[in-house]
Scaffold this active site. Structure first.
Site, PDB file in Angstrom:
ATOM      1  N   ASP A  35      36.590  48.925  51.994  1.00  5.98           N
ATOM      2  CA  ASP A  35      37.710  48.848  51.061  1.00  5.98           C
ATOM      3  C   ASP A  35      38.955  49.508  51.659  1.00  5.98           C
ATOM      4  O   ASP A  35      38.870  50.270  52.632  1.00  5.98           O
ATOM      5  CB  ASP A  35      37.362  49.553  49.743  1.00  5.98           C
ATOM      6  CG  ASP A  35      36.672  48.614  48.761  1.00  5.98           C
ATOM      7  OD1 ASP A  35      36.589  47.421  49.063  1.00  5.98           O
ATOM      8  OD2 ASP A  35      36.207  49.097  47.713  1.00  5.98           O
ATOM      9  N   LYS A  57      41.105  45.461  48.842  1.00  3.35           N
ATOM     10  CA  LYS A  57      42.066  44.865  47.910  1.00  3.35           C
ATOM     11  C   LYS A  57      43.043  45.954  47.474  1.00  3.35           C
ATOM     12  O   LYS A  57      42.636  47.040  47.074  1.00  3.35           O
ATOM     13  CB  LYS A  57      41.341  44.302  46.684  1.00  3.35           C
ATOM     14  CG  LYS A  57      40.406  43.134  46.982  1.00  3.35           C
ATOM     15  CD  LYS A  57      39.672  42.706  45.721  1.00  3.35           C
ATOM     16  CE  LYS A  57      38.766  41.514  45.986  1.00  3.35           C
ATOM     17  NZ  LYS A  57      39.529  40.298  46.242  1.00  3.35           N
ATOM     18  N   MET A 166      43.310  52.610  38.261  1.00  4.62           N
ATOM     19  CA  MET A 166      44.164  51.468  38.592  1.00  4.62           C
ATOM     20  C   MET A 166      45.243  51.242  37.534  1.00  4.62           C
ATOM     21  O   MET A 166      45.503  50.113  37.123  1.00  4.62           O
ATOM     22  CB  MET A 166      43.321  50.200  38.773  1.00  4.62           C
ATOM     23  CG  MET A 166      42.379  50.268  39.962  1.00  4.62           C
ATOM     24  SD  MET A 166      41.279  48.844  40.098  1.00  4.62           S
ATOM     25  CE  MET A 166      39.922  49.370  39.047  1.00  4.62           C
TER      26      MET A 166
END
Length: 496
Positions: A35, A57, A166
């Site tokens: 990641d 991502k 997030m």
């Protein structure tokens, strides 16, 4: 061969928050698909043939599609590889592991899930925020605000404590939604960015003013904590890691930085190694070979560095000799590290000068030097001449022989170069004058790096003098001229 895929939680992405199981698998992996938030230092643990694939991502940036990640996992597994899919936090907490797991099982690829430490728990803990408290919070709720429209804000507004992942790009929307559902504007909020890393930042405020407090700041990646527990942060903030906010550049010989690195890491520092010396064999063994052939003519063997110890005894072994060849010869060493290296050869030094520096060797020598024959294996070029001059002035016969050579590396490692260019380094350390000279030479070759904002730390007076001559200053000098002493001096500086 039958391959296997391991969906591994990398915790916060640093080696410190990696589980033992994850660490073991990382060292055994043939392929690592990782990641975006994984610390590159983890890759120092992988095997030399391991294939590293960045398929992380990141919101608002070009990223690998989930289908391409799935296909990569299947492909490398079917090729018989041990594949580690290194995912931030825990693989089953907002980690999109369901899609990967299903794709692998449909293709009959063996798979194992390895839990990791979620940032939802680790980040507030490192920030001194207790998610539960007997009075303030009987529990907490973890959500992702990647898409705020999917959340039940009426329910979330009633929760005592919220941990939001997030969510920094949606901060204004989060505050708006909670306020609309009755959350008091004075409700405490904390934003923890880069938790567990030296770059960690914490913004603490209230719903009504957090946007103002963070205006113009880059907040991602971060964990948002909302609730009264934020106000109790001071009760749990115990910073036992004195250097946790510092990134330290270690400049030592290639292959010899690990001990110092470990000392600094134990104090919480992020350490980047930039070898400023390459130790190699001398241009000729003639002098040392001749001295070894006539060892019985010497009264003392003088060893002023671990390199001198290592290369001297390697050459002894080359001639099918060992420490017994030094029977009748006394040994003087400079420095604790040199003494340790000698003990690893099965010998105890007869004399170690105080202050662990060569300049004190003659002044405190345990017997008159007049008439004594001294063998001094040393660096081929660039060494200081004071020791030889003083011994000779005292009437000793000094035989200098080249035991090794030190060279300046041609390039700066990418990680160190990037940290210097981005002004991430807070302290640079020097353990010898040669490392200062070589570092300046390497930096001059780049033509674009300045140390004006970096604290300069020196192991002792001679190194400090070189720092003054070439860099114009020295900010820290160890009182005890050892790596332990230098670590202690840096810790003391950081606390003030």
């Amino acid at each position: 061969m039958v391959g296997k895929v391991y969906l591994v939680g990398a915790g916060l992405g640093s080696l410190d928050t990696l589980t033992l199981r994850a660490y073991t698998l990382l060292k055994q992996a043939d392929v690592v698909i990782y990641d975006a938030l994984v610390d590159p230092r983890l890759f120092a643990e992988v095997r030399s043939h391991c294939l590293l694939l960045d398929m992380g991502k990141r919101g608002g940036k070009p990223s690998a599609s989930q289908s391409s990640i799935n296909q990569a996992l299947i492909y490398y597994c079917q090729q018989g590889n041990q594949v580690v899919r290194l995912k931030s936090g825990d693989p089953l907490i907002f980690g999109r592991s369901g899609s990967e797991l299903q794709a692998l099982m449909e293709q009959n690829c063996p798979v194992e899930i390895v839990p990791g430490l979620s940032s939802a728990i680790a980040a507030p803990t490192l920030a001194g925020i207790a998610l539960t408290d007997p009075i303030l919070s009987q529990g907490f709720t973890v959500v992702t605000a990647h898409d705020p429209s999917l959340l039940n804000w009426a329910v979330l507004a009633q929760m005592e404590t919220l941990a939001i992942l997030m969510g920094t790009r949606q901060l204004a929307e989060i505050i708006c939604q909670l306020s609309n559902q009755g959350k008091h504007p004075d409700t405490p909020i904390a934003i923890i960015r880069w938790a567990g890393f030296p770059e960690q930042q914490i913004w603490q405020g209230r719903l009504r003013n957090i946007m103002e407090l963070t205006a113009g700041q880059s907040l991602s990646p971060a964990v948002i904590i909302i609730g009264k527990v934020v106000e109790a942060r001071s009760h749990y903030s115990v910073d036992s890691m004195s250097l946790s906010q510092h990134t330290i550049l270690v400049t030592r010989s290639a292959g010899q930085s690990s001990q110092f690195t470990q000392l600094l890491q134990q104090q919480g520092a992020r350490v980047i190694e930039m070898p400023a010396l390459e130790i190699v064999a001398p241009s000729s063994w003639e002098g040392l070979d001749g001295a070894i052939a006539n060892l019985s003519t010497f009264n003392w063997l003088i060893l002023t560095s671990s390199n001198a110890v290592d290369y001297f005894f390697q050459r002894l072994q080359h001639h099918h000799l060992d420490s017994r060849a030094l029977a009748g010869i006394k040994i003087a060493v400079v420095g604790k590290k040199t003494a340790t290296s000698l003990r690893q050869q099965g010998l105890e030094p007869d004399y170690i000068p105080p202050n662990f520096i060569a300049d004190a060797l003659v002044e405190h020598f345990p017997e008159p030097l007049s008439g004594k024959s001294l063998l001094f294996p040393r660096v081929e070029t660039g060494g200081r001449e004071v020791l030889v001059q003083e011994c000779t002035a005292q009437g000793a016969r000094v035989t200098e022989v080249a035991a090794y050579q030190s060279q300046c590396p041609q390039t700066i490692p990418p990680e160190a170069l990037n940290a210097l260019q981005n002004q991430q380094i807070t302290v640079i350390t020097f353990a010898s004058s040669k490392t200062v000279k070589n570092t300046v030479q390497m930096l001059n070759q780049t033509g674009e790096i300045s140390l004006n904002s970096v604290c300069i730390a020196s192991i002792g007076p001679q190194t400090s003098k070189t720092c003054q001559d070439l860099l114009g200053r020295v900010d820290i000098e160890a009182k005890e001229y050892t790596l332990d002493g230098l670590t202690e001096a840096i810790v003391k500086w950081a606390k003030h």
